[in-house]
Motif scaffolding. Structure first.
Motif, PDB file in Angstrom:
ATOM      1  N   ILE A 100       2.545 -14.669   5.862  1.00 32.84           N
ATOM      2  CA  ILE A 100       2.130 -15.706   4.853  1.00 32.84           C
ATOM      3  C   ILE A 100       3.212 -16.583   4.362  1.00 32.84           C
ATOM      4  N   THR A 101       2.846 -17.588   4.082  1.00 32.10           N
ATOM      5  CA  THR A 101       3.874 -18.598   3.286  1.00 32.10           C
ATOM      6  C   THR A 101       4.060 -18.638   2.031  1.00 32.10           C
ATOM      7  N   GLU A 102       5.214 -18.849   1.460  1.00 29.92           N
ATOM      8  CA  GLU A 102       5.250 -18.941  -0.137  1.00 29.92           C
ATOM      9  C   GLU A 102       4.135 -19.495  -0.661  1.00 29.92           C
ATOM     10  N   GLU A 103       3.579 -20.640  -0.044  1.00 29.89           N
ATOM     11  CA  GLU A 103       2.318 -21.248  -0.921  1.00 29.89           C
ATOM     12  C   GLU A 103       1.058 -20.416  -0.842  1.00 29.89           C
ATOM     13  N   GLY A 104       1.054 -19.632   0.328  1.00 27.14           N
ATOM     14  CA  GLY A 104      -0.084 -18.554   0.524  1.00 27.14           C
ATOM     15  C   GLY A 104       0.119 -17.461  -0.538  1.00 27.14           C
ATOM     16  N   LEU A 105       1.193 -17.075  -0.681  1.00 21.00           N
ATOM     17  CA  LEU A 105       1.712 -15.867  -1.814  1.00 21.00           C
ATOM     18  C   LEU A 105       1.007 -16.431  -3.220  1.00 21.00           C
ATOM     19  N   ASN A 106       1.736 -17.561  -3.278  1.00 20.81           N
ATOM     20  CA  ASN A 106       1.449 -18.229  -4.658  1.00 20.81           C
ATOM     21  C   ASN A 106       0.000 -18.583  -5.000  1.00 20.81           C
ATOM     22  N   LYS A 107      -0.888 -18.726  -4.019  1.00 20.52           N
ATOM     23  CA  LYS A 107      -2.390 -19.162  -3.997  1.00 20.52           C
ATOM     24  C   LYS A 107      -3.166 -18.004  -3.865  1.00 20.52           C
ATOM     25  N   SER A 108      -2.719 -16.829  -4.022  1.00 23.34           N
ATOM     26  CA  SER A 108      -3.421 -15.478  -3.835  1.00 23.34           C
ATOM     27  C   SER A 108      -2.968 -14.509  -5.036  1.00 23.34           C
ATOM     28  N   SER A 109      -3.562 -13.518  -4.768  1.00 19.74           N
ATOM     29  CA  SER A 109      -3.168 -12.301  -5.657  1.00 19.74           C
ATOM     30  C   SER A 109      -2.305 -11.167  -4.974  1.00 19.74           C
ATOM     31  N   ALA A 110      -1.869 -11.693  -3.907  1.00 21.91           N
ATOM     32  CA  ALA A 110      -0.788 -10.655  -3.304  1.00 21.91           C
ATOM     33  C   ALA A 110       0.580 -10.937  -4.100  1.00 21.91           C
ATOM     34  N   LYS A 111       1.294  -9.956  -4.110  1.00 22.24           N
ATOM     35  CA  LYS A 111       2.504  -9.617  -4.930  1.00 22.24           C
ATOM     36  C   LYS A 111       3.719  -9.303  -3.902  1.00 22.24           C
ATOM     37  N   ILE A 112       4.819  -9.896  -4.018  1.00 28.16           N
ATOM     38  CA  ILE A 112       5.994  -9.301  -3.248  1.00 28.16           C
ATOM     39  C   ILE A 112       6.240  -7.691  -3.697  1.00 28.16           C
ATOM     40  N   LEU A 113       6.424  -6.986  -2.878  1.00 24.54           N
ATOM     41  CA  LEU A 113       6.682  -5.362  -3.162  1.00 24.54           C
ATOM     42  C   LEU A 113       8.232  -5.249  -2.803  1.00 24.54           C
ATOM     43  N   PRO A 114       8.842  -4.361  -3.561  1.00 21.57           N
ATOM     44  CA  PRO A 114      10.415  -4.399  -3.275  1.00 21.57           C
ATOM     45  C   PRO A 114      10.371  -2.991  -2.124  1.00 21.57           C
ATOM     46  N   ILE A 115      11.740  -3.298  -1.381  1.00 20.77           N
ATOM     47  CA  ILE A 115      12.070  -2.083  -0.346  1.00 20.77           C
ATOM     48  C   ILE A 115      11.732  -0.598  -1.209  1.00 20.77           C
ATOM     49  N   GLY A 116      11.359   0.017  -0.399  1.00 22.25           N
ATOM     50  CA  GLY A 116      11.107   1.545  -1.210  1.00 22.25           C
ATOM     51  C   GLY A 116       9.655   1.675  -1.637  1.00 22.25           C
ATOM     52  N   THR A 117       8.786   0.608  -1.780  1.00 20.28           N
ATOM     53  CA  THR A 117       7.525   0.723  -2.188  1.00 20.28           C
ATOM     54  C   THR A 117       6.643   1.577  -0.924  1.00 20.28           C
ATOM     55  N   VAL A 118       5.931   2.329  -1.420  1.00 25.17           N
ATOM     56  CA  VAL A 118       4.886   3.291  -0.872  1.00 25.17           C
ATOM     57  C   VAL A 118       3.544   2.631  -0.773  1.00 25.17           C
ATOM     58  N   LEU A 119       3.322   1.968   0.214  1.00 24.68           N
ATOM     59  CA  LEU A 119       2.011   1.344   0.621  1.00 24.68           C
ATOM     60  C   LEU A 119       1.065   2.459   0.776  1.00 24.68           C
ATOM     61  N   PHE A 120      -0.267   2.406   0.328  1.00 22.53           N
ATOM     62  CA  PHE A 120      -1.256   3.321   0.027  1.00 22.53           C
ATOM     63  C   PHE A 120      -2.412   2.633   0.311  1.00 22.53           C
ATOM     64  N   THR A 121      -3.199   2.779   1.415  1.00 20.47           N
ATOM     65  CA  THR A 121      -4.610   1.974   1.683  1.00 20.47           C
ATOM     66  C   THR A 121      -5.373   2.823   0.645  1.00 20.47           C
ATOM     67  N   SER A 122      -6.169   1.844  -0.072  1.00 26.30           N
ATOM     68  CA  SER A 122      -7.011   2.230  -0.912  1.00 26.30           C
ATOM     69  C   SER A 122      -8.280   2.247  -0.633  1.00 26.30           C
ATOM     70  N   ARG A 123      -9.002   1.758   0.472  1.00 28.55           N
ATOM     71  CA  ARG A 123     -10.305   1.842   1.076  1.00 28.55           C
ATOM     72  C   ARG A 123     -10.284   1.875   2.348  1.00 28.55           C
ATOM     73  N   ALA A 124     -11.538   1.939   3.066  1.00 24.75           N
ATOM     74  CA  ALA A 124     -11.847   2.087   4.606  1.00 24.75           C
ATOM     75  C   ALA A 124     -10.546   2.896   5.213  1.00 24.75           C
ATOM     76  N   GLY A 125     -10.523   4.141   5.043  1.00 21.04           N
ATOM     77  CA  GLY A 125      -9.653   4.785   5.566  1.00 21.04           C
ATOM     78  C   GLY A 125      -8.488   5.277   4.325  1.00 21.04           C
ATOM     79  N   ILE A 126      -8.786   5.351   3.234  1.00 23.71           N
ATOM     80  CA  ILE A 126      -8.172   5.888   2.138  1.00 23.71           C
ATOM     81  C   ILE A 126      -6.936   6.792   2.529  1.00 23.71           C
ATOM     82  N   GLY A 127      -5.836   6.500   1.970  1.00 20.35           N
ATOM     83  CA  GLY A 127      -4.821   7.411   1.935  1.00 20.35           C
ATOM     84  C   GLY A 127      -3.545   7.321   3.185  1.00 20.35           C
ATOM     85  N   LYS A 128      -3.759   6.213   3.789  1.00 19.00           N
ATOM     86  CA  LYS A 128      -2.659   6.085   4.925  1.00 19.00           C
ATOM     87  C   LYS A 128      -1.576   5.392   4.136  1.00 19.00           C
ATOM     88  N   THR A 129      -0.247   6.204   4.342  1.00 16.73           N
ATOM     89  CA  THR A 129       0.815   5.583   3.607  1.00 16.73           C
ATOM     90  C   THR A 129       1.934   5.149   4.730  1.00 16.73           C
TER      91      THR A 129
END
Length: 182
Positions: free
Chosen positions: A58-87
């Motif tokens: 996405i672009t900077e504009e897309g980031l600013n116009k959505s609820s997406a947030k920049i996540l830092p290095i080391g963040t553990v992504l965790f799927t919270s639906r439709a297949g909960i628990g992939k990391t």
């Protein structure tokens, strides 16, 4: 009440990390897409441990116009639906769609690889407390309230994380060897 067992204690995940949901820019606005910001969807989280680049950006504009947030290095992504628990662990800053409740460790309280090693426990918890009629989803608040037995010291977490990291690396090497010998 905190339970303590030989240098370990029960802690809430929200005391050790920030839980961050994702968001999706409008797909009908071209200027929000094809930028240089990694934007992950749950389907991209498979068997890999680390993530370096997303399929869509996405672009900077897309980031600013959505609820997406920049996540830092080391963040553990965790799927919270439709297949909960992939990391998976981010090796580069990025963001996610709303199908995640990502775990951003407080660097003084939680080691990324240590919490990644607890993926099955995180998944079981998410499946147990998640709610929904169409599909089960776990909220950020629910994830923050998850109680875990944790080593008191960051050093012990890091040592455990490094141990499992070396095992995961060894498993990967053996899997590659088996694939090339076919």
């Amino acid at each position: 009440m905190r339970i303590k067992i030989d240098g370990w204690e029960q802690r809430k995940l929200g005391e050790l990390a920030e839980i961050v949901g994702g968001g999706t820019p409008s797909t009908g606005i071209d200027s929000y897409w094809d930028g240089d910001i990694d934007w992950y969807a749950p389907a991209e989280i498979g068997e890999q441990i680390y993530l370096e680049s997303s399929q869509r950006k996405i672009t900077e504009e897309g980031l600013n116009k959505s609820s997406a947030k920049i996540l830092p290095i080391g963040t553990v992504l965790f799927t919270s639906r439709a297949g909960i628990g992939k990391t998976a662990i981010l090796l580069k800053e990025g963001c996610t769609n709303q199908g995640f409740q990502s775990i951003v460790p407080n660097k003084e309280k939680l080691d990324s690889y240590f919490i990644f090693t607890r993926s099955e426990e995180l998944k079981r918890y998410g499946e147990t407390v998640g709610a929904g009629s169409t599909f089960v989803e776990v909220s950020g608040k629910q994830m923050a309230n998850m109680e875990l037995m944790m080593p008191k010291t960051m050093l012990e977490q890091q040592q455990i994380g490094e141990y499992f990291q070396s095992l995961d690396h060894l498993i990967t090497l053996h899997q590659r060897k088996c694939m090339t010998n076919r």
